[in-house]
Every structure is written in structure tokens, then in C-alpha cells.
Design a protein around this motif. Structure first.
Motif, PDB file in Angstrom:
ATOM      1  N   THR A  48      69.821 -57.401   8.970  1.00  0.00           N
ATOM      2  CA  THR A  48      69.459 -56.061   9.321  1.00  0.00           C
ATOM      3  C   THR A  48      69.029 -54.821   9.136  1.00  0.00           C
ATOM      4  O   THR A  48      68.279 -54.058   9.925  1.00  0.00           O
ATOM      5  CB  THR A  48      71.253 -55.593   9.391  1.00  0.00           C
ATOM      6  OG1 THR A  48      72.374 -56.311   9.689  1.00  0.00           O
ATOM      7  CG2 THR A  48      71.496 -53.679   9.213  1.00  0.00           C
ATOM      8  N   THR A  51      65.647 -55.225  11.645  1.00  0.00           N
ATOM      9  CA  THR A  51      65.719 -54.700  12.759  1.00  0.00           C
ATOM     10  C   THR A  51      65.969 -53.473  12.099  1.00  0.00           C
ATOM     11  O   THR A  51      65.039 -52.165  13.159  1.00  0.00           O
ATOM     12  CB  THR A  51      67.370 -55.104  13.248  1.00  0.00           C
ATOM     13  OG1 THR A  51      67.338 -56.377  13.601  1.00  0.00           O
ATOM     14  CG2 THR A  51      67.420 -54.003  14.741  1.00  0.00           C
ATOM     15  N   ALA A  83      71.275 -66.539  16.842  1.00  0.00           N
ATOM     16  CA  ALA A  83      72.900 -65.865  16.521  1.00  0.00           C
ATOM     17  C   ALA A  83      72.240 -64.331  16.125  1.00  0.00           C
ATOM     18  O   ALA A  83      73.578 -64.590  15.229  1.00  0.00           O
ATOM     19  CB  ALA A  83      72.296 -67.395  15.187  1.00  0.00           C
ATOM     20  N   ASP A  84      71.023 -64.482  15.789  1.00  0.00           N
ATOM     21  CA  ASP A  84      70.988 -62.976  14.953  1.00  0.00           C
ATOM     22  C   ASP A  84      71.730 -61.612  15.932  1.00  0.00           C
ATOM     23  O   ASP A  84      71.594 -60.733  15.876  1.00  0.00           O
ATOM     24  CB  ASP A  84      69.948 -63.188  14.288  1.00  0.00           C
ATOM     25  CG  ASP A  84      69.829 -63.717  13.435  1.00  0.00           C
ATOM     26  OD1 ASP A  84      70.110 -63.711  12.595  1.00  0.00           O
ATOM     27  OD2 ASP A  84      68.702 -63.935  12.967  1.00  0.00           O
ATOM     28  N   PHE A  85      71.819 -62.286  17.587  1.00  0.00           N
ATOM     29  CA  PHE A  85      72.144 -61.394  18.227  1.00  0.00           C
ATOM     30  C   PHE A  85      72.651 -59.733  18.244  1.00  0.00           C
ATOM     31  O   PHE A  85      72.383 -59.510  18.261  1.00  0.00           O
ATOM     32  CB  PHE A  85      72.106 -62.266  19.823  1.00  0.00           C
ATOM     33  CG  PHE A  85      72.209 -60.950  20.997  1.00  0.00           C
ATOM     34  CD1 PHE A  85      71.103 -60.267  21.483  1.00  0.00           C
ATOM     35  CD2 PHE A  85      73.319 -60.304  20.870  1.00  0.00           C
ATOM     36  CE1 PHE A  85      71.766 -59.232  22.439  1.00  0.00           C
ATOM     37  CE2 PHE A  85      73.805 -59.356  22.151  1.00  0.00           C
ATOM     38  CZ  PHE A  85      72.649 -59.128  22.945  1.00  0.00           C
ATOM     39  N   ALA A  86      74.032 -60.470  17.899  1.00  0.00           N
ATOM     40  CA  ALA A  86      74.924 -59.220  17.279  1.00  0.00           C
ATOM     41  C   ALA A  86      74.635 -57.941  15.950  1.00  0.00           C
ATOM     42  O   ALA A  86      75.045 -56.979  15.899  1.00  0.00           O
ATOM     43  CB  ALA A  86      76.308 -59.980  17.070  1.00  0.00           C
ATOM     44  N   GLU A  87      74.356 -58.922  15.278  1.00  0.00           N
ATOM     45  CA  GLU A  87      73.647 -58.573  14.709  1.00  0.00           C
ATOM     46  C   GLU A  87      72.459 -57.239  14.576  1.00  0.00           C
ATOM     47  O   GLU A  87      72.514 -55.925  14.347  1.00  0.00           O
ATOM     48  CB  GLU A  87      73.575 -58.830  12.740  1.00  0.00           C
ATOM     49  CG  GLU A  87      74.221 -59.151  12.470  1.00  0.00           C
ATOM     50  CD  GLU A  87      73.947 -60.276  10.937  1.00  0.00           C
ATOM     51  OE1 GLU A  87      73.337 -59.401  10.183  1.00  0.00           O
ATOM     52  OE2 GLU A  87      74.122 -61.335  11.296  1.00  0.00           O
ATOM     53  N   ASN A  89      71.519 -56.315  18.218  1.00  0.00           N
ATOM     54  CA  ASN A  89      72.243 -55.009  19.265  1.00  0.00           C
ATOM     55  C   ASN A  89      72.864 -54.268  18.109  1.00  0.00           C
ATOM     56  O   ASN A  89      72.720 -53.017  18.366  1.00  0.00           O
ATOM     57  CB  ASN A  89      73.267 -56.270  19.731  1.00  0.00           C
ATOM     58  CG  ASN A  89      73.853 -54.900  20.898  1.00  0.00           C
ATOM     59  OD1 ASN A  89      73.261 -55.067  21.579  1.00  0.00           O
ATOM     60  ND2 ASN A  89      74.903 -55.806  21.326  1.00  0.00           N
ATOM     61  N   GLU A  90      73.983 -54.335  16.884  1.00  0.00           N
ATOM     62  CA  GLU A  90      74.685 -53.762  16.585  1.00  0.00           C
ATOM     63  C   GLU A  90      74.239 -52.276  15.695  1.00  0.00           C
ATOM     64  O   GLU A  90      74.082 -50.732  16.448  1.00  0.00           O
ATOM     65  CB  GLU A  90      75.650 -53.929  14.992  1.00  0.00           C
ATOM     66  CG  GLU A  90      76.351 -52.911  14.889  1.00  0.00           C
ATOM     67  CD  GLU A  90      77.749 -53.712  13.694  1.00  0.00           C
ATOM     68  OE1 GLU A  90      77.679 -52.900  13.269  1.00  0.00           O
ATOM     69  OE2 GLU A  90      77.825 -54.866  14.118  1.00  0.00           O
ATOM     70  N   TYR A  92      70.467 -51.834  17.073  1.00  0.00           N
ATOM     71  CA  TYR A  92      69.170 -51.057  18.082  1.00  0.00           C
ATOM     72  C   TYR A  92      70.739 -50.303  18.421  1.00  0.00           C
ATOM     73  O   TYR A  92      70.448 -49.333  18.726  1.00  0.00           O
ATOM     74  CB  TYR A  92      69.410 -52.610  19.081  1.00  0.00           C
ATOM     75  CG  TYR A  92      69.024 -51.758  20.230  1.00  0.00           C
ATOM     76  CD1 TYR A  92      67.799 -51.818  20.431  1.00  0.00           C
ATOM     77  CD2 TYR A  92      70.234 -52.058  21.099  1.00  0.00           C
ATOM     78  CE1 TYR A  92      67.296 -52.117  21.820  1.00  0.00           C
ATOM     79  CE2 TYR A  92      68.961 -51.239  21.928  1.00  0.00           C
ATOM     80  CZ  TYR A  92      67.767 -51.537  22.904  1.00  0.00           C
ATOM     81  OH  TYR A  92      67.458 -51.760  24.193  1.00  0.00           O
ATOM     82  N   THR A 105      66.818 -59.764  26.104  1.00  0.00           N
ATOM     83  CA  THR A 105      66.262 -60.760  24.804  1.00  0.00           C
ATOM     84  C   THR A 105      66.202 -62.019  25.103  1.00  0.00           C
ATOM     85  O   THR A 105      66.886 -62.327  25.654  1.00  0.00           O
ATOM     86  CB  THR A 105      67.315 -60.298  23.841  1.00  0.00           C
ATOM     87  OG1 THR A 105      68.239 -58.990  23.882  1.00  0.00           O
ATOM     88  CG2 THR A 105      67.943 -60.824  22.724  1.00  0.00           C
TER      89      THR A 105
END
Length: 126
Positions: A48, A51, A83-87, A89-90, A92, A105
Motif C-alpha cells: 500500500t 503504491t 496476489a497484491d492486485f487488490a491492494e 488497485n485500491e 491506484y 496489469t
């Protein structure tokens, strides 16, 4: 014709490339990693914060080029681990208000300096 964009508000290139290039009305921002622009230290404590720093570095380069996040038309996100995509994406998503840019991605086997995320963008100069 192309114009080189450089700012001290984002990390200096770690190789033979520019932070960004303006060609016509397009701004091509090189992939940014979680490298602090003033200390030159990597932020690796969590995905987080990494990013957020990547997006802040992109914002500084866009500002130097006379643009902002609303002008981005395309992004590419490279992740060390999908596996880090959701965090990612949030975080971003908080940098855009509407009319989100096109995006892909991809998971990469390795990224510069062993980071977990790298993002590059293309923006249209206002």
C-alpha cells in the motif's frame, strides 16, 4: 520531435532513460517504483505505501510536464505478485475521479531493485 521531462520531485532515472518524454501531445512516463525522490531509499514496508509513493512519483513527473492524473489515457502496472492486485488497485483508484484510463496489469518475474510494483503511464497533454 521530443522533449525530455525531468524533475527533482521524483526519483532520478536509475539507467539510461528519462523520467518522461513529451512527443506531440503525448507524455510517456517511464515506469516508476517506490523510490523516495529525496532520500533515494526504497519503500518496501508494504504494498500500500509502496503504491502510494509510485503514484506520487508519477504525479510529480506529470506536474513537471504540465499535466495531472486526469490527463492519463493508459497505464501499465507490473506486479511481482498478482496476489497484491487488490491492494494496489485500491490505492491506484484513489488517484482518479472518473473516466479511468485504459490499463493492463501483469505479473513480472522480477522488477528493478527487487520492488513489488512498478507503474508507467501515457498522458495526453492538456
Amino acid at each position: 520531435m521530443k522533449t525530455v521531462v525531468n524533475t527533482t520531485d521524483a526519483p532520478p532515472p536509475i539507467g539510461p532513460y528519462s523520467q518522461a518524454i513529451i512527443a506531440g501531445n503525448l507524455i510517456f512516463v517511464s515506469g516508476q517504483i517506490a523510490l523516495h525522490p529525496f532520500t533515494n531509499e526504497l519503500v518496501t514496508d508494504n504494498i500500500t505505501s509502496a503504491t502510494h509513493l509510485v503514484m506520487e512519483n508519477i504525479g510529480a513527473i506529470l506536474t513537471a510536464a504540465g499535466a495531472d492524473f486526469d490527463d492519463i489515457v493508459k497505464t501499465t502496472i507490473f506486479l511481482k505478485n498478482m496476489a497484491d492486485f487488490a491492494e494496489v488497485n485500491e490505492v491506484y483508484g484513489t488517484y482518479f475521479t472518473d473516466k479511468f484510463p485504459a490499463r493492463e496489469t501483469v505479473q513480472a518475474a522480477a522488477l528493478p531493485k527487487g520492488v513489488s510494483v512498478e507503474i508507467s503511464v501515457i498522458a495526453a497533454k492538456p
